[in-house]
Design an enzyme around this catalytic site. Structure first.
Site, PDB file in Angstrom:
ATOM      1  N   SER A 289      38.859  60.808 -16.602  1.00 20.67           N
ATOM      2  CA  SER A 289      39.899  59.893 -16.112  1.00 20.67           C
ATOM      3  C   SER A 289      40.171  58.818 -17.156  1.00 20.67           C
ATOM      4  CB  SER A 289      39.433  59.189 -14.839  1.00 20.67           C
ATOM      5  OG  SER A 289      39.085  60.126 -13.861  1.00 20.67           O
TER       6      SER A 289
ATOM      7  N   GLU B  77      40.016  53.117 -17.946  1.00 19.89           N
ATOM      8  CA  GLU B  77      38.589  53.356 -17.709  1.00 19.89           C
ATOM      9  C   GLU B  77      37.900  53.625 -19.044  1.00 19.89           C
ATOM     10  OE1 GLU B  77      36.095  56.786 -16.695  1.00 19.89           O
ATOM     11  OE2 GLU B  77      36.804  56.419 -14.666  1.00 19.89           O
TER      12      GLU B  77
ATOM     13  N   ARG C 264      33.297  51.745 -10.950  1.00 16.85           N
ATOM     14  CA  ARG C 264      33.403  51.966 -12.399  1.00 16.85           C
ATOM     15  C   ARG C 264      33.124  50.701 -13.230  1.00 16.85           C
ATOM     16  NH1 ARG C 264      33.620  56.504 -10.767  1.00 16.85           N
ATOM     17  NH2 ARG C 264      34.786  58.217 -11.725  1.00 16.85           N
TER      18      ARG C 264
HETATM   19  N1  EPU Z   1      46.098  64.042  -7.258  1.00 11.60           N
HETATM   20  C1  EPU Z   1      47.421  64.153  -7.643  1.00 11.60           C
HETATM   21  N2  EPU Z   1      47.713  64.709  -8.849  1.00 11.60           N
HETATM   22  C2  EPU Z   1      46.735  65.177  -9.681  1.00 11.60           C
HETATM   23  C3  EPU Z   1      45.407  65.090  -9.280  1.00 11.60           C
HETATM   24  C4  EPU Z   1      45.098  64.505  -8.072  1.00 11.60           C
HETATM   25  O1  EPU Z   1      48.332  63.744  -6.918  1.00 11.60           O
HETATM   26  O2  EPU Z   1      47.118  65.654 -10.766  1.00 11.60           O
HETATM   27  C5  EPU Z   1      45.780  63.406  -5.957  1.00 11.60           C
HETATM   28  C6  EPU Z   1      45.484  64.443  -4.908  1.00 11.60           C
HETATM   29  O3  EPU Z   1      45.998  64.000  -3.681  1.00 11.60           O
HETATM   30  C7  EPU Z   1      43.971  64.464  -4.831  1.00 11.60           C
HETATM   31  C8  EPU Z   1      43.632  63.005  -5.110  1.00 11.60           C
HETATM   32  O4  EPU Z   1      44.614  62.603  -6.066  1.00 11.60           O
HETATM   33  O5  EPU Z   1      43.488  64.872  -3.593  1.00 11.60           O
HETATM   34  C9  EPU Z   1      42.247  62.767  -5.632  1.00 11.60           C
HETATM   35  O6  EPU Z   1      42.031  63.555  -6.786  1.00 11.60           O
HETATM   36  P1  EPU Z   1      40.534  63.800  -7.323  1.00 11.60           P
HETATM   37  O7  EPU Z   1      39.673  64.340  -6.236  1.00 11.60           O
HETATM   38  O8  EPU Z   1      40.594  64.585  -8.590  1.00 11.60           O
HETATM   39  O9  EPU Z   1      39.987  62.330  -7.597  1.00 11.60           O
HETATM   40  P2  EPU Z   1      40.512  61.118  -8.495  1.00 11.60           P
HETATM   41  O10 EPU Z   1      40.504  59.909  -7.626  1.00 11.60           O
HETATM   42  O11 EPU Z   1      41.762  61.430  -9.208  1.00 11.60           O
HETATM   43  C10 EPU Z   1      38.098  60.335  -9.126  1.00 11.60           C
HETATM   44  C11 EPU Z   1      37.335  59.960 -10.356  1.00 11.60           C
HETATM   45  C12 EPU Z   1      36.866  61.217 -11.094  1.00 11.60           C
HETATM   46  C13 EPU Z   1      36.002  62.034 -10.148  1.00 11.60           C
HETATM   47  C14 EPU Z   1      36.824  62.371  -8.879  1.00 11.60           C
HETATM   48  C15 EPU Z   1      35.983  63.055  -7.816  1.00 11.60           C
HETATM   49  C16 EPU Z   1      38.219  57.802 -11.026  1.00 11.60           C
HETATM   50  C17 EPU Z   1      39.030  57.053 -12.022  1.00 11.60           C
HETATM   51  N3  EPU Z   1      38.142  59.114 -11.222  1.00 11.60           N
HETATM   52  O12 EPU Z   1      39.303  60.979  -9.557  1.00 11.60           O
HETATM   53  O13 EPU Z   1      36.054  60.792 -12.165  1.00 11.60           O
HETATM   54  O14 EPU Z   1      35.557  63.227 -10.752  1.00 11.60           O
HETATM   55  O15 EPU Z   1      37.303  61.153  -8.282  1.00 11.60           O
HETATM   56  O16 EPU Z   1      35.106  62.146  -7.242  1.00 11.60           O
HETATM   57  O17 EPU Z   1      37.655  57.200 -10.114  1.00 11.60           O
HETATM   58  C18 EPU Z   1      36.075  60.191 -14.483  1.00 11.60           C
HETATM   59  O18 EPU Z   1      35.771  59.052 -14.133  1.00 11.60           O
HETATM   60  O19 EPU Z   1      36.221  60.486 -15.697  1.00 11.60           O
HETATM   61  C19 EPU Z   1      36.307  61.217 -13.463  1.00 11.60           C
HETATM   62  C20 EPU Z   1      36.709  62.419 -13.777  1.00 11.60           C
END
Ligand code: EPU
Length: 335
Positions: A235, A331, A160
């Site tokens: 995010s 972010e 990012r």
């Molecule tokens: N989780 C929770 N609570 C929640 C949501 C998620 O505990 O409310 C945990 C779960 O264990 C889940 C894990 O977090 O399996 C990962 O969640 P997710 O796949 O949604 O990924 P993230 O790391 O939270 C990142 C990016 C997103 C991107 C997704 C998928 C960042 C800051 N965010 O989110 O990007 O869509 O991975 O690759 O790296 C953005 O940047 O605006 C964005 C949406």
């Protein structure tokens, strides 16, 4: 130039602030003319407004980059190089690429925002980042209007982040991005767990780029609120990167902690998990809350001001710091 316009439709949080001086830029020449005029002033560059939180009216001139155009500038047997105007809508470009069977960006479907903003924060999702397909970014330095082209390696991409968020923050206007996409023998990126789970559930043996696009689009629809219905900026925070020592210390105290290996010695913690485990899915303050399916997304539940959203984000930050001793980093750009 427009004076005193509302920015409500120019930011995905739907925050209603006033821009004192707003310029729509449709070509590089127009950008140069306007910047010449504004030589002495500090400006704000705006793309789709999907990664920005306005906390007040904006006195500085806003340059809204709307430069369009998609063209194939080089083609070999296996790949194409595509030049894309910074003002193209990223998701429309991704869908166009999939429809032409061009591979490499399908995992990045449905990410809001304009093409020119995508390299700035090195957009990433479901195991792919724009840096994986980027050849160059062109544009000019605001200070002296010097034209410059940055090859991928010169963009200093990391999670990012890029040179455009570091030494060139607010100093460079991106007008064109060149990407390399595959024409055949597409590399399918399916390792991201929630994506792979769906592929297996659907019993798809050899997913195509079209399958990946459809599945990621569906996952995103579920996890992330549509900004035209609920104001948000995806995010709000980055996932924090921590050392092995910090991880060990946290794992001892919090058994369900969600983390991923980032590289040989660093780990990425799930910020969503940290936030959810501070109870934020149940907390609302003045029409601001986090999304029920993704705690990392702060939502405007109706007419919240930028200040209210910001204040809620700081409450999340201080609560996470107190409970986990982890400092979250925004972010979203806060202005
Ligand atoms: N989780 C929770 N609570 C929640 C949501 C998620 O505990 O409310 C945990 C779960 O264990 C889940 C894990 O977090 O399996 C990962 O969640 P997710 O796949 O949604 O990924 P993230 O790391 O939270 C990142 C990016 C997103 C991107 C997704 C998928 C960042 C800051 N965010 O989110 O990007 O869509 O991975 O690759 O790296 C953005 O940047 O605006 C964005 C949406």
């Amino acid at each position: 130039m427009k004076k005193n316009i509302s920015l409500k439709s120019h930011n995905s949080f739907g925050v209603d602030v006033i821009s004192k001086e707003f310029y729509n830029i449709k070509s590089e020449d127009q950008a140069l003319k306007v910047l010449n005029l504004l030589k002495e002033k500090k400006i704000i560059i705006l793309g789709g407004g999907t990664n920005i939180l306005f906390t007040d009216d904006i006195e500085k001139p806003i340059i809204n980059i709307k430069i369009k155009g998609i063209k194939i500038i080089y083609e070999s047997n296996n790949s194409v190089h595509i030049s894309i105007g910074a003002g193209e809508v990223w998701d429309e470009f991704v869908r166009w690429a999939i429809s032409k069977n061009l591979g490499g960006v399908e995992n990045l479907i449905s990410i809001p925002g304009f093409v020119g903003a995508a390299p700035i924060q090195n957009i990433g999702a479901y195991g792919v980042e724009i840096k994986d397909v980027l050849i160059s970014c062109s544009g000019f330095l605001i200070e002296n209007l010097e034209k410059k082209k940055f090859k991928s390696i010169e963009c200093e991409f990391s999670y990012r982040s890029s040179i455009f968020k570091k030494s060139l923050k607010n100093k460079f206007i991106i007008t064109e991005v060149v990407l390399k996409l595959s024409k055949n023998k597409h590399k399918i990126h399916r390792a991201y767990k929630s994506l792979d789970d769906v592929i297996k559930n659907k019993k798809i043996k050899n997913p195509t780029i079209k399958d990946i696009g459809e599945i990621v689009s569906d996952i995103r629809k579920y996890k992330l609120p549509d900004p035209s219905l609920i104001g948000n900026s995806g995010s709000f925070f980055k996932n924090p990167i921590v050392s092995q020592d910090t991880l060990t210390r946290l794992k001892e105290r919090f058994s369900g902690l969600v983390f991923y290996k980032e590289n040989r010695s660093k780990y990425k913690l799930s910020a969503a998990w940290l936030i959810e485990n501070c109870g934020f899915k149940k907390i609302k303050e003045k029409n601001v809350g986090v999304y029920k399916n993704q705690a990392l997304v702060i939502t405007n539940l109706g007419n919240a001001t930028g200040k209210e959203i910001y204040s809620f984000s700081q409450k999340i930050k201080s609560t996470v710091l107190e409970k986990f001793d982890i400092l979250l980093e925004e972010e979203v750009n806060i202005i």
